[in-house]
Design a protein around this motif. Structure first.
Motif, PDB file in Angstrom:
ATOM      1  N   GLU A 159     -28.174 -55.454  25.542  1.00  0.00           N
ATOM      2  CA  GLU A 159     -28.031 -54.854  26.883  1.00  0.00           C
ATOM      3  C   GLU A 159     -26.779 -55.204  27.758  1.00  0.00           C
ATOM      4  O   GLU A 159     -26.599 -54.699  28.818  1.00  0.00           O
ATOM      5  CB  GLU A 159     -29.259 -55.269  27.614  1.00  0.00           C
ATOM      6  CG  GLU A 159     -30.827 -54.631  27.011  1.00  0.00           C
ATOM      7  CD  GLU A 159     -31.764 -54.877  27.787  1.00  0.00           C
ATOM      8  OE1 GLU A 159     -31.721 -55.958  28.641  1.00  0.00           O
ATOM      9  OE2 GLU A 159     -32.831 -54.566  27.712  1.00  0.00           O
TER      10      GLU A 159
ATOM     11  N   ASN B 250     -22.973 -55.471  28.909  1.00  0.00           N
ATOM     12  CA  ASN B 250     -21.653 -54.676  28.829  1.00  0.00           C
ATOM     13  C   ASN B 250     -20.783 -55.663  29.375  1.00  0.00           C
ATOM     14  O   ASN B 250     -20.883 -56.613  29.961  1.00  0.00           O
ATOM     15  CB  ASN B 250     -21.823 -53.579  29.971  1.00  0.00           C
ATOM     16  CG  ASN B 250     -22.942 -52.550  29.790  1.00  0.00           C
ATOM     17  OD1 ASN B 250     -23.038 -52.072  28.641  1.00  0.00           O
ATOM     18  ND2 ASN B 250     -23.510 -52.390  30.914  1.00  0.00           N
TER      19      ASN B 250
ATOM     20  N   LYS C  94     -16.190 -56.193  30.351  1.00  0.00           N
ATOM     21  CA  LYS C  94     -15.036 -55.364  30.796  1.00  0.00           C
ATOM     22  C   LYS C  94     -13.986 -56.803  30.581  1.00  0.00           C
ATOM     23  O   LYS C  94     -14.455 -58.045  30.646  1.00  0.00           O
ATOM     24  CB  LYS C  94     -15.117 -55.230  32.454  1.00  0.00           C
ATOM     25  CG  LYS C  94     -15.938 -54.049  32.580  1.00  0.00           C
ATOM     26  CD  LYS C  94     -15.927 -54.057  34.341  1.00  0.00           C
ATOM     27  CE  LYS C  94     -16.751 -52.867  34.678  1.00  0.00           C
ATOM     28  NZ  LYS C  94     -16.740 -52.614  35.907  1.00  0.00           N
TER      29      LYS C  94
ATOM     30  N   TRP D 173     -24.910 -57.490  33.002  1.00  0.00           N
ATOM     31  CA  TRP D 173     -26.277 -56.975  32.773  1.00  0.00           C
ATOM     32  C   TRP D 173     -27.009 -56.648  33.866  1.00  0.00           C
ATOM     33  O   TRP D 173     -27.326 -57.287  34.701  1.00  0.00           O
ATOM     34  CB  TRP D 173     -26.910 -58.297  32.160  1.00  0.00           C
ATOM     35  CG  TRP D 173     -28.195 -58.249  31.679  1.00  0.00           C
ATOM     36  CD1 TRP D 173     -28.585 -57.199  30.648  1.00  0.00           C
ATOM     37  CD2 TRP D 173     -29.305 -59.172  32.038  1.00  0.00           C
ATOM     38  NE1 TRP D 173     -29.962 -57.405  30.615  1.00  0.00           N
ATOM     39  CE2 TRP D 173     -30.301 -58.273  31.315  1.00  0.00           C
ATOM     40  CE3 TRP D 173     -29.544 -59.767  32.907  1.00  0.00           C
ATOM     41  CZ2 TRP D 173     -31.701 -58.791  31.602  1.00  0.00           C
ATOM     42  CZ3 TRP D 173     -30.833 -60.424  33.047  1.00  0.00           C
ATOM     43  CH2 TRP D 173     -31.848 -59.951  32.240  1.00  0.00           C
TER      44      TRP D 173
ATOM     45  N   LYS E  76     -15.751 -63.826  24.906  1.00  0.00           N
ATOM     46  CA  LYS E  76     -16.864 -62.923  24.750  1.00  0.00           C
ATOM     47  C   LYS E  76     -17.940 -63.636  24.520  1.00  0.00           C
ATOM     48  O   LYS E  76     -19.173 -63.511  24.909  1.00  0.00           O
ATOM     49  CB  LYS E  76     -16.608 -61.791  23.914  1.00  0.00           C
ATOM     50  CG  LYS E  76     -17.674 -60.652  23.788  1.00  0.00           C
ATOM     51  CD  LYS E  76     -17.318 -59.535  22.991  1.00  0.00           C
ATOM     52  CE  LYS E  76     -18.413 -58.639  22.838  1.00  0.00           C
ATOM     53  NZ  LYS E  76     -18.010 -57.403  22.023  1.00  0.00           N
TER      54      LYS E  76
END
Length: 130
Positions: free
Chosen positions: A7, A9, A11, A34, A78
């Protein structure tokens, strides 16, 4: 420990600070977003708990966000971001157990009074008597 990484995302942006040419041209900083309300992994009670404990990290749109720029590579940042946000959410879900009020026992009360009396007697004996 729930894995809600599907869920999330991501950037990317340029990292700040020292690093020379690498910092200036490569987007290594990762911001993970999130949406707490849209999550299908948590029930309503857990979502309320997350909102209450992490309200300073959740923006007006209801997104929990975290930026990581510790490493020189985007992939490591990440992975670290996923690890950190999972840890933060799981810590927020821990409910502290209620403290039950207790009274001191008779022995504890007597011990306290005895020590007070002993100290009082010691100070009384220091006085100059005529």
């Amino acid at each position: 420990m729930k894995d809600f990484s599907r869920e999330l995302n991501f950037k990317t942006s340029r990292s700040s600070g020292a690093g020379g040419q690498n910092v200036n041209k490569v987007e290594t900083a990762v911001t993970v977003l999130w949406n707490v309300e849209a999550s299908g992994f948590f029930n309503e009670d857990e979502k309320v708990l997350i909102h209450n404990k992490l309200k300073n990290r959740i923006n007006a749109e209801g997104f929990l966000f975290l930026t990581v720029s510790e490493s020189r590579t985007q992939l490591m940042n990440k992975n670290k971001a996923i690890e950190k946000i999972t840890e933060i959410v799981n810590k927020a879900l821990i409910v502290p157990k209620k403290r039950t009020a207790t009274k001191p026992s008779k022995a504890q009360k007597q011990k306290r009074l005895d020590s007070k009396k002993k100290l009082s007697d010691k100070k009384e004996n220091r006085r100059f008597k005529l």
